[in-house]
Scaffold this motif. Sequence first.
Motif, PDB file in Angstrom:
ATOM      1  N   GLY A  33      -7.607  -0.306  -4.254  1.00 34.39           N
ATOM      2  CA  GLY A  33      -7.572   0.210  -2.896  1.00 34.39           C
ATOM      3  C   GLY A  33      -7.121  -0.819  -1.892  1.00 34.39           C
ATOM      4  O   GLY A  33      -6.830  -1.917  -2.120  1.00 34.39           O
ATOM      5  N   ASP A  81       7.043   7.089  -9.407  1.00 36.26           N
ATOM      6  CA  ASP A  81       7.713   6.017 -10.142  1.00 36.26           C
ATOM      7  C   ASP A  81       9.221   6.019  -9.938  1.00 36.26           C
ATOM      8  O   ASP A  81       9.836   4.957  -9.779  1.00 36.26           O
ATOM      9  CB  ASP A  81       7.392   6.097 -11.634  1.00 36.26           C
ATOM     10  N   ARG A 108      -3.370   0.346  -6.346  1.00 33.15           N
ATOM     11  CA  ARG A 108      -3.870   1.720  -6.554  1.00 33.15           C
ATOM     12  C   ARG A 108      -5.300   1.704  -7.096  1.00 33.15           C
ATOM     13  O   ARG A 108      -6.139   2.501  -6.687  1.00 33.15           O
ATOM     14  CB  ARG A 108      -2.957   2.479  -7.514  1.00 33.15           C
ATOM     15  N   ARG A 109      -5.556   0.798  -8.015  1.00 32.76           N
ATOM     16  CA  ARG A 109      -6.875   0.747  -8.667  1.00 32.76           C
ATOM     17  C   ARG A 109      -7.954   0.222  -7.714  1.00 32.76           C
ATOM     18  O   ARG A 109      -9.055   0.750  -7.643  1.00 32.76           O
ATOM     19  CB  ARG A 109      -6.791  -0.157  -9.903  1.00 32.76           C
ATOM     20  N   VAL A 130       0.842  -1.203   0.000  1.00 26.72           N
ATOM     21  CA  VAL A 130       0.000   0.000   0.000  1.00 26.72           C
ATOM     22  C   VAL A 130       0.874   1.250   0.000  1.00 26.72           C
ATOM     23  O   VAL A 130       0.615   2.200  -0.741  1.00 26.72           O
ATOM     24  CB  VAL A 130      -0.965   0.002   1.210  1.00 26.72           C
ATOM     25  N   LEU A 131       1.918   1.234   0.797  1.00 26.31           N
ATOM     26  CA  LEU A 131       2.806   2.395   0.854  1.00 26.31           C
ATOM     27  C   LEU A 131       3.590   2.557  -0.443  1.00 26.31           C
ATOM     28  O   LEU A 131       3.723   3.671  -0.962  1.00 26.31           O
ATOM     29  CB  LEU A 131       3.754   2.258   2.043  1.00 26.31           C
ATOM     30  N   ALA A 182       2.730   1.582  -3.385  1.00 25.35           N
ATOM     31  CA  ALA A 182       1.830   1.876  -4.511  1.00 25.35           C
ATOM     32  C   ALA A 182       1.713   3.364  -4.781  1.00 25.35           C
ATOM     33  O   ALA A 182       1.452   3.767  -5.919  1.00 25.35           O
ATOM     34  CB  ALA A 182       0.442   1.280  -4.245  1.00 25.35           C
ATOM     35  N   TRP A 183       1.912   4.178  -3.774  1.00 28.35           N
ATOM     36  CA  TRP A 183       1.721   5.619  -3.940  1.00 28.35           C
ATOM     37  C   TRP A 183       3.025   6.394  -4.043  1.00 28.35           C
ATOM     38  O   TRP A 183       3.015   7.625  -4.078  1.00 28.35           O
ATOM     39  CB  TRP A 183       0.828   6.146  -2.817  1.00 28.35           C
ATOM     40  N   LEU A 184       4.145   5.678  -4.116  1.00 32.18           N
ATOM     41  CA  LEU A 184       5.415   6.366  -4.354  1.00 32.18           C
ATOM     42  C   LEU A 184       5.473   6.857  -5.798  1.00 32.18           C
ATOM     43  O   LEU A 184       4.952   6.197  -6.699  1.00 32.18           O
ATOM     44  CB  LEU A 184       6.593   5.413  -4.143  1.00 32.18           C
ATOM     45  N   LEU A 243       1.275  -3.368  -7.789  1.00 31.95           N
ATOM     46  CA  LEU A 243       1.045  -2.057  -7.179  1.00 31.95           C
ATOM     47  C   LEU A 243       0.026  -1.246  -7.969  1.00 31.95           C
ATOM     48  O   LEU A 243      -0.743  -0.469  -7.383  1.00 31.95           O
ATOM     49  CB  LEU A 243       2.368  -1.299  -7.033  1.00 31.95           C
TER      50      LEU A 243
END
Length: 66
Positions: free
Chosen positions: A66, A29, A63-64, A22-23, A25-27, A59
């Motif tokens: 949740g 690229d 993101r898609r 989860v963490l 996934a939002w970094l 990842l």
Amino acid sequence: MASTFHGAGVRMPAYAGSLGQVLLAWLPDKELDSYLARVTRVTHTSSTITEAAAIHRRLADVRRLG
């Protein structure tokens, strides 16, 4: 889905566990690619993803969905 208990205080790399994914996934690229380049990716369970391209796909799903 089977789960594995590794014991209290056991550290797992971010790519290998749901919270870490989860963490990651939002970094951005560039940061994700840097992380994947420097971490030694090893299998911890039968479902651990270690290939960089497969981690990127996982990842994207995180993101898609949740």
